[in-house]
Scaffold this active site. Structure first.
Site, short mmCIF file in Angstrom:
data_model
loop_
_atom_site.label_atom_id
_atom_site.label_comp_id
_atom_site.label_asym_id
_atom_site.label_seq_id
_atom_site.Cartn_x
_atom_site.Cartn_y
_atom_site.Cartn_z
N GLU A 254 0.81 -1.22 0.00
CA GLU A 254 0.00 0.00 0.00
C GLU A 254 0.84 1.27 0.00
OE1 GLU A 254 -3.76 1.48 2.68
OE2 GLU A 254 -3.53 -0.65 2.24
N ASP B 55 -2.93 -3.46 3.13
CA ASP B 55 -3.53 -3.66 4.45
C ASP B 55 -4.79 -4.50 4.32
OD1 ASP B 55 -1.55 -2.09 5.55
OD2 ASP B 55 -2.78 -0.27 5.60
N TYR C 41 -1.60 -4.00 13.39
CA TYR C 41 -2.34 -3.09 12.54
C TYR C 41 -3.29 -2.23 13.38
CZ TYR C 41 -5.06 -1.46 8.54
OH TYR C 41 -5.68 -0.67 7.61
#
Length: 529
Positions: free
Chosen positions: A7, A150, A363
């Site tokens: 990303e 992600d 995350y």
């Protein structure tokens, strides 16, 4: 060649460093940074995007012809458009903008175009032209493409868009998906050994949110802006999140405007054990009637105690209450806790993203508040044991027996709650990075700890027939509070007293106060709403 699509550039670099045999080589394809390395006897290339590389927008115009309405895009392609039959069609009575001979121009901010803009289709076009070009060039050379964005709605949408761009130039190439919740060696190795498919349903959920943001934001913003220019209204911008948030703030402000303060009086007193000679034995209290609505009643109390220098303890009540340990962090809870420590939600997420990318925390954009059974709680504690300030507490948790974590109300299966994944070093992290890492690490250990026990003491004291009350709280069993002091009130200790004891009465004070309106939202409180 295997192509890994991440990303962001920093994620592409970190993944290359983890997967590479040896050190990855920095390179460029066009103007885009990439990282080349060898693994399993093959050439690999890791490329980072810049988030959404495709932007969403409305067409330039809507054209009406024999086939009905069609959308016209910047590259001159056309597509059918579903416009309600109730809306007028050419020829128009007016020839001024936004009306065209064959349709309607959607780019000018005109009131007449808004009914059509609401129904206009949403399309995508490259927002990062150079990265799109580099991605396609590498895709032509690839034998396999691995999407490593992600694992959430936005990340799946970005990955799906990247997959679509790859398919435009390499229709037969294999495209797989790597899903991970932390950028650590163990997690990345596991993710690349258990490749799966891009979840198009999840990507469409992200796409729907993106479309709603555009339709809501663009159409309403144009209307409100034109309303302002027309001479009424003072709002120029609207949005899916922005507008409801603004409504909460406005409603609270209206509550404050409607609030009418009421005056009340309080009588506060000071006492001391024994003869009152030792200031360390002094403690505060208040009249049993906390608020007097009439000043005369409060003055009567003051007159009754005037000239007296002792009081008698009429009762001592002690109660204990257990405070359960906190639940695991999700994004909202992390932002709220960090806000209480002086970090804005936006800053919190920027720092959390940096910690995630560098392998210190998992995350940070999650809803989940329940650790999955697969999460190695003991392994995480062993990692934290390498941080000197945590080592002693970690040993206690590991020696206490089976770990039983707390559970929140929200349980999802995409990511675990936010937790530490690496050993942080305050000498290597920036101060704000250590501050947030320390909060996450301590919260994790707190969720594996026991409850705290607080003993509350209530002492009733009589001064010439006037009842006063003194209260104190003491943490008698720290439990999780030994590692997680955030929000902990300072102990309010009372001296050892018993019924019928005589205490020194050091005087009383009459205070005039007013009730206060509801507080304005802090950033932390607002995100919890």
């Amino acid at each position: 060649m295997k192509l890994v699509v991440s990303e962001k550039n920093i994620a592409a670099k970190r993944i290359a460093e983890i997967l590479a045999v040896g050190k990855p080589k920095s390179d460029k394809v066009g103007a885009t940074a990439v990282y080349r390395f060898r693994r399993d006897g093959e050439d690999w290339v890791s490329i980072g995007l810049k988030g959404h590389i495709l932007g969403v927008d409305f067409p330039l115009k809507l054209a009406y012809g024999d086939r009905g309405w069609e959308s016209v895009w910047p590259d001159d392609r056309t597509a059918p458009a579903s416009i309600p039959e109730a809306l007028p069609v050419p020829p128009w009575e007016s020839r001024s903008k936004p009306f065209l001979a064959s349709g309607i121009d959607l780019k000018p901010w005109k009131v007449a175009s808004l009914p059509y803009l609401v129904w206009a289709p949403v399309g995508k076009s490259p927002a990062e032209v150079e990265i799109v070009r580099s991605l396609k060039k590498l895709a032509k050379e690839a034998d396999e493409v691995i999407i490593a964005t992600d694992f959430d709605r936005e990340g799946e949408l970005i990955g799906s868009d990247a997959k679509g761009l790859v398919r435009e130039v390499a229709k037969a190439v294999t495209v797989r998906r790597a899903r991970f919740s932390a950028i650590t060696k163990d997690e990345i190795e596991r993710a690349f050994s258990e490749l799966t498919e891009v979840d198009e349903d999840l990507a469409e959920a992200g796409g729907s949110r993106q479309d709603i943001d555009l339709v809501w934001g663009a159409v309403l913003t144009r209307f409100l802006t034109m309303a302002k220019y027309a001479g009424f209204g003072n709002v120029r911008s609207a949005g899916r999140v922005q507008t409801p948030t603004l409504a909460l703030v406005v409603e609270r402000e209206q509550e404050r405007d409607r609030f009418e303060p009421e005056t009340y009086w309080q009588v506060k007193a000071r006492f001391a054990a024994g003869d009152g000679a030792d200031e360390a034995d002094a403690f505060g209290g208040g009249h049993a009637t906390d608020r007097f609505k009439a000043e005369a009643d409060a003055e009567a109390v003051m007159a009754a105690v005037e000239g007296h220098d002792t009081g008698t303890v009429t009762s001592v009540d002690r109660t204990q209450r257990r405070v359960p340990p906190p639940t695991p962090f999700n994004t909202t809870a992390l932002q709220a806790a960090a806000a209480a420590e002086g970090m804005s939600p936006a800053r919190t997420m920027r720092v959390a993203e940096t910690l995630y990318m560098n392998g210190y925390i998992s995350y940070p954009r999650v809803d989940n508040t329940v650790y999955p059974p697969s999460l190695d709680l003991t392994g995480i504690l062993h990692t934290l044991a390498d941080v000197p300030v945590y080592a002693g507490y970690v040993r206690g948790l590991l020696h206490a027996g089976a770990l039983t974590p707390t559970r929140g109300k929200q349980e999802t299966t995409d990511h675990p709650p936010i937790h530490p994944t690496g050993a942080g070093d305050p000498d290597k992290l920036k101060p704000e990075e250590w501050k947030l890492y320390n909060l996450v690490a301590r919260r994790f250990m707190a969720t594996l700890s026991g409850a705290a026990t607080i003993e509350g003491t209530k002492v009733a004291i009589d001064v010439n027939g006037q009842p006063f009350v003194a209260r104190g709280d003491v943490l008698v069993e720290p439990g999780f509070r030994a590692i997680y002091p955030y929000g902990l009130k300072k102990d309010e200790t009372l001296p050892a007293l018993a019924e019928a004891d005589t205490v020194a009465f050091l005087g009383a004070e009459l205070l005039e106060k007013q009730t206060e309106p509801p507080k304005r939202y802090s950033q932390g409180a607002l995100i919890q709403e």
